[in-house]
Design an enzyme around this catalytic site. Structure first.
Site, PDB file in Angstrom:
ATOM      1  N   GLY A 118      -1.266   4.228  -1.993  1.00  0.00           N
ATOM      2  CA  GLY A 118      -0.917   3.958  -0.688  1.00  0.00           C
ATOM      3  C   GLY A 118      -2.115   3.504  -0.069  1.00  0.00           C
ATOM      4  O   GLY A 118      -2.057   3.943   1.242  1.00  0.00           O
ATOM      5  N   SER A 120      -3.778   0.605  -0.312  1.00  0.00           N
ATOM      6  CA  SER A 120      -3.861  -0.907  -0.323  1.00  0.00           C
ATOM      7  C   SER A 120      -4.585  -1.505  -1.209  1.00  0.00           C
ATOM      8  O   SER A 120      -5.383  -2.445  -0.945  1.00  0.00           O
ATOM      9  CB  SER A 120      -3.994  -1.135   1.140  1.00  0.00           C
ATOM     10  N   SER A 121      -4.150  -1.264  -2.570  1.00  0.00           N
ATOM     11  CA  SER A 121      -4.816  -2.017  -3.462  1.00  0.00           C
ATOM     12  C   SER A 121      -4.484  -3.438  -3.667  1.00  0.00           C
ATOM     13  O   SER A 121      -5.316  -4.200  -3.886  1.00  0.00           O
ATOM     14  CB  SER A 121      -4.370  -1.425  -5.058  1.00  0.00           C
ATOM     15  N   GLU A 154       1.510 -12.249   0.386  1.00  0.00           N
ATOM     16  CA  GLU A 154       2.466 -10.899  -0.039  1.00  0.00           C
ATOM     17  C   GLU A 154       4.074 -11.329   0.683  1.00  0.00           C
ATOM     18  O   GLU A 154       4.884 -10.819  -0.060  1.00  0.00           O
ATOM     19  CB  GLU A 154       1.663  -9.702   0.623  1.00  0.00           C
ATOM     20  N   ASP A 166      -3.330  -4.041   6.364  1.00  0.00           N
ATOM     21  CA  ASP A 166      -3.994  -3.822   5.264  1.00  0.00           C
ATOM     22  C   ASP A 166      -5.110  -5.173   5.166  1.00  0.00           C
ATOM     23  O   ASP A 166      -6.238  -4.768   4.961  1.00  0.00           O
ATOM     24  CB  ASP A 166      -3.084  -3.634   4.141  1.00  0.00           C
TER      25      ASP A 166
HETATM   26  C1  GLA Z   1       2.108  -0.903   4.134  1.00  0.00           C
HETATM   27  C2  GLA Z   1       2.178  -2.265   4.819  1.00  0.00           C
HETATM   28  C3  GLA Z   1       1.213  -2.522   6.030  1.00  0.00           C
HETATM   29  C4  GLA Z   1       2.033  -1.204   6.758  1.00  0.00           C
HETATM   30  C5  GLA Z   1       1.894   0.117   6.448  1.00  0.00           C
HETATM   31  C6  GLA Z   1       2.462   1.093   7.078  1.00  0.00           C
HETATM   32  O1  GLA Z   1       0.554  -0.493   3.779  1.00  0.00           O
HETATM   33  O2  GLA Z   1       1.438  -3.143   3.932  1.00  0.00           O
HETATM   34  O3  GLA Z   1       1.437  -3.575   6.732  1.00  0.00           O
HETATM   35  O4  GLA Z   1       3.350  -1.525   7.565  1.00  0.00           O
HETATM   36  O5  GLA Z   1       2.545   0.299   4.879  1.00  0.00           O
HETATM   37  O6  GLA Z   1       1.820   1.408   8.197  1.00  0.00           O
END
Ligand code: GLA
Length: 360
Positions: A118, A120-121, A154, A166
């Protein structure tokens, strides 16, 4: 990293290598697709992408990754294939859709971003790919455009309806600073992180999964709440408007309340950081976790327990970060107490791992 893999795989040196970082979000969760505020920071984990032009039709991609077996191929115009290379192919397809000519490519990907954590890879891979293509082909994309095109890849190619947080922090973030982002205007401000504190990142041991539909469902619930309230986004409401939510069914009321409160926590958190009131910042992190748990329903038992214990053992505050349903908990801990703090935490959480800071 990726340059060596490229050379080993394709027997020549790449033309370009670029990289981009993962992120942790400090406050403001699921607010980005509600036009709200977020407060993420880039992490010292990076994904790097090496590539070179090759023979073949425009838009064809051949890709390898240090983290997965096999050499994957994307044919121009083909849909997502539900594997890691979709993020690379998605960038190529989106750029082509914007009118850029993208030659056939050989690509190698490597890096040290933990997956399923979680942090953001996926955005790191998109931004690194966009940066590499930008350099290779002289596309003239600036950091914001790289972020918005990465999000488009994405949303439209991979099919994950994420917000813009992200990609923006991966593209525009600076080490040692958090990035305040207004997702409605894309205005940003860098805010220094506290010097004598660390933001510890603890992986709960439960991989976060957005594919199960919880993320999409939350997004739909926010849209439903807006329709019933007659507004175009929850950004139109602040904490003084909370009584208006009484008109909503219970579940939608709670979803909307989380967004409104977490937006406010971002604003209050930035004020606290600027005033060096770290105790307040920590409290806001913990309040934000409770809101994620009770109102937004995106935490799990493990992350709840980690967030609670983190404070019991001396953190100023703690919360689950990212899309949710598992993944990581962040804790604000005095740097000189961090080791003792983790020594107390670890035995109570055998599945959990401290992924940052990493002991050498
Ligand atoms: C993921 C999504 C983001 C955001 C977060 C929650 O990382 O990629 O855009 O919505 O969840 O804050």
């Amino acid at each position: 990293m990726s340059a060596e893999l490229f050379a080993r795989t394709y027997g020549r040196v790449p033309e370009v290598t670029a990289s981009a970082p993962a992120r942790a979000n400090l406050l403001g969760e699921h607010t980005d697709y509600n036009n709200g505020f977020v407060f993420p920071a880039p992490l010292p984990f990076r994904t790097s992408v090496s590539l070179a032009r090759t023979e073949g039709p425009e838009g064809a991609v051949e890709a390898v990754s240090a983290n997965f077996d096999g050499r994957l191929k994307h044919a121009p115009g083909a849909p997502a294939a539900h594997h890691w290379a979709d993020y690379v192919a998605g960038c190529v397809e989106i750029l082509r859709g914007e009118g850029f000519a993208i030659p056939a490519l050989q690509v190698a990907v490597a890096g040290d971003v933990p997956m399923g954590a979680g942090i953001s890879s996926s955005a790191a891979l998109e931004v690194a790919t966009m940066r590499a293509l930008n350099h290779l082909l002289g596309l003239g994309l600036d950091g914001r455009r790289i972020a918005t095109l990465g999000q488009k890849a994405e949303n439209q190619f991979v099919g994950m309806p994420c917000g813009i947080m992200d990609q923006m922090v991966s593209s525009l973030g600076e080490p040692g600073q958090a990035l305040f982002l207004d997702t409605m205007t894309l205005a940003t401000e860098l805010v220094p992180l506290p010097a004598n504190y660390i933001i510890a990142i603890v992986h709960s041991g439960v991989a976060h999964r957005l594919v199960d539909g919880g993320y999409k469902q939350r997004r739909q619930q926010c849209e439903e709440a807006c329709a019933l309230l007659g507004i175009s986004s929850l950004r139109e409401l602040g904490v003084s408007d909370l009584p208006r939510l009484e008109a909503l069914p219970d579940i939608l009321r709670r979803r909307a309340r989380h967004i409104i409160n977490d937006n406010q926590y971002v604003l209050d958190g930035i004020a606290a950081l600027k005033a060096k009131d770290y105790k307040r910042f920590g409290e806001l992190m913990s309040l934000s976790h409770l809101s994620e748990k009770d109102d937004y329903g995106i935490t799990i038992e493990e992350t709840d327990r980690l967030a609670e214990d983190a404070v019991t053992f001396g953190a100023l505050g703690a919360r689950q970060t990212g899309g949710g349903f598992g993944g990581c908990v962040l804790a604000l801990v005095a740097a000189d107490r961090a080791e003792a703090w983790w020594a107390a935490m670890a035995p109570r959480h055998p599945l959990a791992r401290l992924i940052y800071p990493v002991a050498n």
